[in-house]
Design a protein around this motif. Structure first.
Motif, short mmCIF file in Angstrom:
data_model
loop_
_atom_site.label_atom_id
_atom_site.label_comp_id
_atom_site.label_asym_id
_atom_site.label_seq_id
_atom_site.Cartn_x
_atom_site.Cartn_y
_atom_site.Cartn_z
N GLU A 1 5.58 0.36 -1.31
CA GLU A 1 4.32 0.89 -0.79
C GLU A 1 4.18 2.34 -1.18
O GLU A 1 5.15 3.07 -1.24
CB GLU A 1 4.35 0.83 0.74
N SER B 1 2.57 5.64 0.26
CA SER B 1 1.92 6.20 1.45
C SER B 1 1.18 7.47 1.05
O SER B 1 1.77 8.38 0.47
CB SER B 1 2.96 6.55 2.51
N PHE C 1 -0.81 10.51 2.64
CA PHE C 1 -1.12 11.18 3.92
C PHE C 1 -2.33 12.08 3.73
O PHE C 1 -2.40 12.84 2.76
CB PHE C 1 0.09 11.98 4.40
N TYR D 1 -5.50 1.18 6.04
CA TYR D 1 -5.72 2.47 6.69
C TYR D 1 -4.89 2.51 7.97
O TYR D 1 -4.97 1.61 8.80
CB TYR D 1 -7.21 2.64 7.00
N GLY E 1 0.44 5.05 13.12
CA GLY E 1 1.56 5.55 12.33
C GLY E 1 2.72 5.92 13.22
O GLY E 1 3.88 5.58 12.94
N ALA F 1 -3.00 8.05 7.46
CA ALA F 1 -2.38 7.67 6.18
C ALA F 1 -3.02 6.41 5.61
O ALA F 1 -3.66 5.64 6.34
CB ALA F 1 -0.90 7.44 6.38
N ARG G 1 -1.77 3.08 3.29
CA ARG G 1 -0.63 2.37 2.68
C ARG G 1 -1.17 1.54 1.53
O ARG G 1 -2.02 0.67 1.75
CB ARG G 1 0.04 1.45 3.71
N ARG H 1 -0.56 -0.94 -1.82
CA ARG H 1 0.33 -1.81 -2.59
C ARG H 1 -0.32 -2.11 -3.94
O ARG H 1 -1.53 -2.27 -4.02
CB ARG H 1 0.60 -3.12 -1.83
N GLU I 1 3.84 9.69 -0.87
CA GLU I 1 5.26 9.36 -0.87
C GLU I 1 5.47 7.90 -1.27
O GLU I 1 4.71 7.03 -0.87
CB GLU I 1 5.83 9.56 0.54
N TYR I 2 6.49 7.69 -2.05
CA TYR I 2 6.93 6.32 -2.32
C TYR I 2 8.34 6.39 -2.83
O TYR I 2 8.85 7.45 -3.18
CB TYR I 2 6.00 5.60 -3.29
#
Ligand SMILES: Nc1ncnc2c1ncn2[C@@H]1O[C@H](COP(=O)(O)OP(=O)(O)OP(=O)(O)O)[C@@H](O)[C@H]1O
Ligand SMILES: [Mg+2]
Lengths: 256, 271
Positions: B38, B40, B42, B70, B76, B101, B103, B105, B129-130
């Protein structure tokens, strides 16, 4: 029927076999090809059934430029040109009938045609009574007649023979030569490369003499040693003249 | 001689089938891992939930993106509490430090880096981030695996082809007088080749049938035992269609047989 124009053949190993050959062979004719060993007789025949392609020049067989023939068209040519060799090249595990039928079957002929054509040619060469026999059970002359039957079974327009009597004694030689004569009379063009003086002199047909890779002489009613040998032999018996020369080791049959 | 050719094809198809099967199984296991990857994103503090939703809608239009979720800051926090339960005392978290955030895919793991870069440059995105290392390592593993198996399969196919081709060459050689006569009297190239091509085809097909038989034994006898022996290992039963798989392997055997004999007869006839 056959024409060679400025034909030169150099083998891949560099051996020159034919040098600027020009000649024509008319439809229905009977031609002997003579000359010393290594002068290119076999090579010339190979050009006619496209076993070899000339290095330069044009080879025409039955209106087809054989030298330019695509690979896929070669079988078509081979069906128009029967070939016979000194060593017969019969398949030893097949009977005479099977050998002759094989040549027809592999061209995709129908069984009906095989059943009709095979007896016809076996009859023509006088081998009908030996059709169930294997090649090893036959004399050289008989094997050669079977090989001729095989060459004829596709009804070719041309029959090429490379030393057809090379392995035969004089009696069998005469039989085979007579057979070739009869085949010629039925309209097939026949070309015979040979060292056999008896055969050539008996027939008195066109003789093309190769020497040093070129055509040295071309006589309409020729002799093995050239027609000048006739005049030189003046009044002498022809056979005697031939025998005298064979004494010089030029004739394999007579010098035996 | 025939036995050698058939045996080689059997071994080739057997290994080929095993490699493909292993690849599929590993692929499925890896696929499960990849599906969990995933990104993410932010949102910055200034961004409103509406901004985040607009961003999510924009991302969904990207063909590389499989799904966008979402996650408002409250959700979160709840997810983080769940994740960290027992590890740290989450009751210490009095205020919510998390921003809103998204998420994300992706469809193809190879696109993770690219998509992450795109997201990072979008307005109102503060941070992305991942699991960069994990993705990289997985992708590298996949790459090596597929290269190795392609090379391995190619090697097998070539070996089998060479052996069939040699077998056919011996047959051709044994029948060279017959072939010479056929050529002399004007048999077509196809007519002369056909029996040898058929022989090669037969070698290939018989070898493949034997191999498929062995694979079937493996599939229905050994595999269930392996599965029960390794219950912790995520070996799901291959749900692929074995019949189709078998047919493809037979096709490979037949093709190798035909091509190998075609080449070896062709080379002989040309000389
Ligand atoms: N396949 C080949 N490769 C290379 N050189 C060859 C080949 N066949 C024949 N030659 C050479 O070409 C020349 C002509 O040979 P060719 O067989 O045509 O002669 P020939 O007249 O038939 O001889 P012979 O009377 O002995 O049968 C010879 O020098 C021979 O060595
Ligand atoms: Mg010769």
């Amino acid at each position: 029927m056959i024409a060679l124009r400025g034909v030169t053949l150099i083998y891949p190993n560099g051996t020159r076999a034919l040098d600027g050959i020009d000649l024509e062979i008319a439809k229905g004719s009977f031609v002997f090809l003579v000359g010393h060993s290594g002068t290119g007789k076999s090579s010339l025949l190979r050009l006619l059934y496209r076993e070899q392609r000339p290095t330069s020049g044009t080879v025409i067989v039955d209106g087809v430029e054989v030298d330019k023939l695509r690979r896929a068209k070669v079988p078509e040519l081979r069906r128009k040109v029967g070939v016979v060799f000194q060593d017969f090249k019969l398949l030893l595990d097949k009977t005479i009938w099977e050998n002759v039928a094989f040549a027809l079957q592999v061209t995709g002929a129908r069984t009906r045609d095989v059943m009709r054509q095979v007896p016809r040619v076996l009859d023509l060469v006088g081998m009908a009574h030996k059709s169930r026999v294997f090649p090893n059970e036959l004399s050289g002359g008989e094997q050669q007649r079977a090989a001729i039957a095989r060459a004829l079974v596709n009804n070719p327009k041309i029959l090429l023979c490379d030393e057809p009597t090379g392995n035969l004694d004089p009696v069998n030689t005469n039989e085979v030569v007579d057979l070739l004569h009869r085949i010629n009379l039925k309209g097939t063009t026949v070309v015979v490369a040979t060292h056999n003086a008896l055969a050539v002199d008996r027939m008195r047909r066109r003789v093309i003499r190769l020497e040093h890779r070129q055509v040295l002489a071309d006589d309409e009613r020729g002799l093995y040693h050239g027609i000048e040998s006739e005049s030189r032999a003046d009044g002498e018996d022809l056979a005697l003249a031939a025998r005298v020369r064979s004494g010089l080791g030029q004739d394999p049959i007579l010098s035996e | 001689m025939q036995v050698t050719a058939i045996g080689t094809v059997t071994v080739m198809i057997l290994l080929l089938g095993t490699v493909l099967f292993a690849q599929e199984t590993l692929g499925r296991i890896g696929g499960n891992e990849i599906a969990k990857i995933e990104i993410s994103a932010f949102m910055s503090d200034k961004a409103s939930p509406a901004d985040a939703k607009r961003l999510a809608a924009a991302l969904k239009r990207d063909p590389r993106v499989k799904s966008v979720t979402y996650v408002p800051k409250a959700a979160g926090l709840r997810q983080m509490r769940d994740r960290l339960r027992g590890q740290i005392d989450t009751s210490l978290l009095t205020s919510n430090p998390l921003p809103d955030a998204l998420r994300i895919r992706v469809v193809d793991p190879n696109a993770v880096h690219a998509v992450a870069d795109v997201v990072r440059k979008m307005p109102n995105v503060a941070n992305v981030e991942y699991q960069r290392d994990f993705v990289d390592r997985l992708l590298r593993l996949y790459d090596v695996m597929s290269k190795v198996s392609v090379a391995f399969i190619a090697l097998l196919v070539i070996t089998a082809a060479i052996i069939i081709s040699n077998t056919i060459r011996l047959t051709v050689y044994a029948r060279r007088r017959e072939i010479a006569i056929m050529q002399l009297v004007g048999a077509s190239g196809t007519y002369i080749r056909l029996p040898f091509i058929c022989e090669g085809l037969l070698d290939g097909v018989i070898g493949a049938v034997l191999a498929v038989g062995l694979l079937a034994v493996g599939r229905w006898q050994l595999w269930p035992r392996l599965e029960s022996a390794l219950p912790f290992f995520p070996l799901q039963q291959a749900d692929s269609n074995f019949g189709l798989f078998a047919l493809q392997l037979l096709g490979v055997g037949a093709l190798v047989g035909i091509v190998a004999s075609w080449i070896s007869v062709g080379r002989y006839l040309r000389t």
